[in-house]
Design a protein around this motif. Sequence first.
Motif, short mmCIF file in Angstrom:
data_model
loop_
_atom_site.label_atom_id
_atom_site.label_comp_id
_atom_site.label_asym_id
_atom_site.label_seq_id
_atom_site.Cartn_x
_atom_site.Cartn_y
_atom_site.Cartn_z
N ARG A 14 -3.33 2.36 -9.28
CA ARG A 14 -4.24 3.30 -8.63
C ARG A 14 -5.48 2.61 -8.08
NH1 ARG A 14 -0.81 7.15 -7.81
NH2 ARG A 14 0.19 7.88 -9.67
N ASP A 15 -5.84 2.97 -6.86
CA ASP A 15 -7.10 2.53 -6.23
C ASP A 15 -7.31 1.02 -6.30
OD1 ASP A 15 -7.74 5.12 -5.52
OD2 ASP A 15 -9.01 5.47 -7.27
N THR A 16 -6.30 0.25 -5.94
CA THR A 16 -6.40 -1.21 -6.04
C THR A 16 -6.52 -1.92 -4.70
OG1 THR A 16 -4.00 -1.35 -6.14
CG2 THR A 16 -5.17 -1.38 -8.23
N TYR A 23 -8.53 -1.95 -1.06
CA TYR A 23 -9.66 -1.43 -0.27
C TYR A 23 -9.32 -1.60 1.20
CZ TYR A 23 -14.48 -0.37 0.93
OH TYR A 23 -15.62 0.22 1.43
N VAL A 49 0.85 -1.18 0.00
CA VAL A 49 0.00 0.00 0.00
C VAL A 49 0.90 1.24 0.00
CG1 VAL A 49 -1.81 1.25 1.25
CG2 VAL A 49 -1.83 -1.25 1.18
N GLU A 52 -12.48 1.88 4.58
CA GLU A 52 -13.52 1.84 3.54
C GLU A 52 -13.24 2.80 2.39
OE1 GLU A 52 -17.31 2.22 5.48
OE2 GLU A 52 -17.08 0.28 6.49
N ARG A 53 -11.95 2.96 2.08
CA ARG A 53 -11.51 3.78 0.94
C ARG A 53 -10.54 2.96 0.12
NH1 ARG A 53 -8.83 8.67 3.50
NH2 ARG A 53 -7.91 8.60 1.46
N TYR A 54 -10.41 3.32 -1.13
CA TYR A 54 -9.42 2.69 -2.00
C TYR A 54 -8.09 3.41 -1.88
CZ TYR A 54 -13.02 -0.12 -4.16
OH TYR A 54 -14.01 -1.03 -4.38
N HIS A 55 -7.01 2.62 -1.94
CA HIS A 55 -5.66 3.16 -1.83
C HIS A 55 -4.82 2.65 -3.00
CE1 HIS A 55 -6.22 4.50 2.38
NE2 HIS A 55 -7.06 3.50 2.41
N ASP A 56 -3.80 3.42 -3.35
CA ASP A 56 -2.86 3.00 -4.38
C ASP A 56 -1.93 1.94 -3.82
OD1 ASP A 56 -3.99 5.03 -5.86
OD2 ASP A 56 -2.26 6.37 -5.69
N GLU A 57 -1.38 1.11 -4.71
CA GLU A 57 -0.35 0.14 -4.34
C GLU A 57 0.89 0.41 -5.17
OE1 GLU A 57 -1.88 -4.06 -2.90
OE2 GLU A 57 -2.60 -3.59 -4.91
N ASP A 89 0.81 4.21 1.04
CA ASP A 89 1.06 5.05 2.22
C ASP A 89 1.73 4.28 3.36
OD1 ASP A 89 -1.22 3.59 2.81
OD2 ASP A 89 -2.43 5.31 3.40
#
Length: 130
Positions: A110-112, A114, A88, A118-123, A90
């Motif tokens: 991007r946004d892969t 969850y 992830v 309850e939000r999508y995060h980048d990896e 962050d």
Amino acid sequence: MPPYDRTRIERWTSNPTNTINLLARSEARVVGHLQMFSMPYSRRRGVGELFIYIHQDFQNVGLGTVMMKKAIELAKERGLHRLGLSVVADNHRAIKVYEKVGFKKEGVARDTFYGDDERYHDEVHMGITF
């Protein structure tokens, strides 16, 4: 570490041919788990992936670094050409550990992921070749 049930753990550890599991223990308690697996496909020969979890009480003491170094050593012994992982974006502490042992950032998805928030995060995809 995530709460896994016995069925999931047995599924992960049931194929020792293509999988290496490292466990870190403090007395009888598992405090770290690293799993490395190689791809059983001819076009992915020599390619491995890994993931690692360190219990929050044992983070920032060097355990992740030690486990990653051991995984790299075992990957080389098994004749792997490359290891990859996703993290992830962050999770800056983990990224720092991966870079310290030789992994390089290769891209961002991007946004892969969850999250529990309850939000999508980048990896971030990272890799190392031998």
